[in-house]
Design a protein around this motif. Structure first.
Motif, short mmCIF file in Angstrom:
data_model
loop_
_atom_site.label_atom_id
_atom_site.label_comp_id
_atom_site.label_asym_id
_atom_site.label_seq_id
_atom_site.Cartn_x
_atom_site.Cartn_y
_atom_site.Cartn_z
N THR A 139 -3.68 -18.44 -1.30
CA THR A 139 -3.89 -17.06 -1.75
C THR A 139 -4.47 -16.15 -0.67
N GLN A 140 -5.11 -16.73 0.35
CA GLN A 140 -5.76 -15.95 1.41
C GLN A 140 -6.88 -15.05 0.86
N VAL A 141 -7.47 -15.44 -0.27
CA VAL A 141 -8.62 -14.71 -0.82
C VAL A 141 -9.83 -15.63 -0.71
N PRO A 142 -10.75 -15.34 0.23
CA PRO A 142 -11.85 -16.27 0.48
C PRO A 142 -13.07 -16.12 -0.41
N HIS A 143 -13.46 -14.86 -0.72
CA HIS A 143 -14.73 -14.64 -1.42
C HIS A 143 -14.63 -13.46 -2.37
N THR A 144 -15.47 -13.46 -3.37
CA THR A 144 -15.47 -12.35 -4.33
C THR A 144 -15.84 -11.01 -3.71
N PRO A 145 -16.79 -10.92 -2.76
CA PRO A 145 -17.13 -9.58 -2.24
C PRO A 145 -16.01 -8.94 -1.42
N THR A 146 -14.99 -9.72 -1.03
CA THR A 146 -13.96 -9.17 -0.16
C THR A 146 -12.68 -8.81 -0.91
N THR A 202 -6.83 -8.10 -7.18
CA THR A 202 -6.51 -9.12 -6.17
C THR A 202 -6.95 -10.50 -6.64
N LEU A 203 -8.14 -10.57 -7.24
CA LEU A 203 -8.66 -11.84 -7.73
C LEU A 203 -7.77 -12.40 -8.85
N GLU A 204 -7.33 -11.54 -9.75
CA GLU A 204 -6.48 -11.99 -10.85
C GLU A 204 -5.11 -12.45 -10.34
N HIS A 205 -4.58 -11.75 -9.37
CA HIS A 205 -3.28 -12.14 -8.79
C HIS A 205 -3.41 -13.48 -8.07
N ALA A 206 -4.52 -13.69 -7.37
CA ALA A 206 -4.74 -14.94 -6.66
C ALA A 206 -4.83 -16.11 -7.63
N GLN A 259 -3.39 -16.35 -10.55
CA GLN A 259 -2.05 -16.61 -11.06
C GLN A 259 -1.18 -17.34 -10.03
N ALA A 260 -1.36 -17.00 -8.75
CA ALA A 260 -0.52 -17.58 -7.70
C ALA A 260 -0.93 -19.00 -7.33
N PHE A 261 -2.16 -19.38 -7.63
CA PHE A 261 -2.70 -20.68 -7.25
C PHE A 261 -2.05 -21.79 -8.05
N VAL A 262 -1.44 -22.78 -7.34
CA VAL A 262 -0.77 -23.89 -8.01
C VAL A 262 -1.34 -25.22 -7.51
N TYR A 263 -1.17 -26.24 -8.32
CA TYR A 263 -1.67 -27.57 -7.98
C TYR A 263 -0.79 -28.20 -6.91
N ASP A 264 -1.42 -28.66 -5.83
CA ASP A 264 -0.70 -29.29 -4.72
C ASP A 264 -1.51 -30.49 -4.25
N ALA A 265 -1.20 -31.66 -4.78
CA ALA A 265 -1.98 -32.86 -4.50
C ALA A 265 -1.97 -33.23 -3.02
N SER A 266 -0.81 -33.12 -2.37
CA SER A 266 -0.72 -33.50 -0.96
C SER A 266 -1.57 -32.56 -0.10
N GLN A 267 -1.60 -31.30 -0.46
CA GLN A 267 -2.42 -30.35 0.28
C GLN A 267 -3.91 -30.66 0.09
N ILE A 268 -4.31 -30.98 -1.12
CA ILE A 268 -5.70 -31.33 -1.41
C ILE A 268 -6.10 -32.58 -0.62
N ALA A 269 -5.24 -33.60 -0.62
CA ALA A 269 -5.53 -34.83 0.11
C ALA A 269 -5.66 -34.57 1.60
N SER A 270 -4.80 -33.72 2.14
CA SER A 270 -4.85 -33.40 3.56
C SER A 270 -6.15 -32.70 3.92
N ILE A 271 -6.62 -31.80 3.06
CA ILE A 271 -7.87 -31.09 3.32
C ILE A 271 -9.05 -32.04 3.24
N ILE A 272 -9.02 -32.98 2.30
CA ILE A 272 -10.09 -33.98 2.21
C ILE A 272 -10.19 -34.76 3.52
N LYS A 273 -9.06 -35.19 4.03
CA LYS A 273 -9.02 -35.94 5.29
C LYS A 273 -9.60 -35.11 6.44
N ARG A 274 -9.24 -33.83 6.49
CA ARG A 274 -9.71 -32.96 7.56
C ARG A 274 -11.22 -32.72 7.46
N VAL A 275 -11.71 -32.51 6.25
CA VAL A 275 -13.15 -32.30 6.06
C VAL A 275 -13.93 -33.55 6.46
#
Length: 257
Positions: free
Chosen positions: A123-130, A135-139, A141-157
């Protein structure tokens, strides 16, 4: 260069989506020092270097701390990825920056952290103050579940966590460890006061303004629960590998909560 160097230079190590922007805004908005932003983020460094006419990395470090300090204090936040890109090694980072104090912010719930990272990527929306409400409501709605993306981020963190901890131990840094969850329980005033006392800043008095709120919507929680249910083996491995780090955070929570 005619400006003096700060009396206190501090570093806040962090991993993405661990609440670092909230913490650094608390420090900056309370005027305890400069706003300790991401001066070594690879997406910002060229622009900052040009603004300060820095011709080398050492000159860059020298110039920003002189120009951006406030009240004799200068600080910044940095991930290990940013450190590796800018300095190549942790030892070179310490030899050039020479921080007087260090703190290490992580997030205990790495699944929620990775889901938050997945949301940001999509969504490219990082924080509520920005962002405004639309924009928050659209983000959301656009946010979808992506297990492979979540797993990749876990590995990177986890890679960043391991490298940061290795640097702290190798250099024997007296680092204050704290977590996203710990700051939520402490609240803005206690978080700011405690962190200030650990990184050499004046401890503020009175109320601290809290501008950050959690991003709205329930998808983040739902996606985290779904990922845990679908990947129990991975969750178990991650938990075992992170257990020593979480144990150190627990000691801090027992001491300060």
């Amino acid at each position: 260069m005619a400006m003096p160097t700060p009396d206190n230079l501090y570093t806040i190590f962090f991993t993405p989506r661990s609440g670092s922007t909230r913490v650094t805004r608390l420090i900056g908005d309370a005027k305890l020092s400069n706003h300790p932003g991401e001066f070594f983020n690879e997406y910002f460094m060229d622009q900052i270097a040009q603004r300060h006419s820095a011709r080398s990395l050492k000159e860059y470090v020298d110039l920003i701390q002189r120009h951006r300090q406030r009240g004799g204090h200068f600080g910044f936040e940095i991930t290990y990825k940013q450190l590796a890109i800018a300095f190549r090694t942790g030892d070179r980072f310490l030899s050039i920056v020479k921080p007087d104090h260090t703190a290490w912010l992580m997030r205990e719930d790495i699944i929620a952290q990775a889901v938050s990272g997945s949301r940001l990527v999509q969504t490219q929306v990082p924080h509520t103050p920005t962002a405004d409400q639309a924009t928050l409501e659209h983000a959301e709605q656009a946010f979808v579940y992506d297990a492979s993306q979540i797993a990749s981020i876990i590995k990177r963190v986890m890679w960043m966590e391991a490298r940061t901890e290795a640097l702290i131990k190798r250099a024997d840094l007296d680092t204050f460890r704290f977590s996203y969850e710990m700051t939520n329980k402490l609240g803005p005033e206690r978080t700011t006061g405690l962190l200030a006392s650990k990184i050499g800043l004046p401890v503020p008095g009175g109320q601290i303004a809290e501008l950050h709120t959690k991003l709205p919507g329930s998808k983040g929680r739902e996606f985290a629960e779904r990922f845990r249910a679908e990947h129990p083996t991975l969750i178990s491995k991650v938990g075992k590998r992170r257990a020593p780090l979480l144990a150190m955070i627990e000691k801090q929570k027992e001491k300060y909560l």
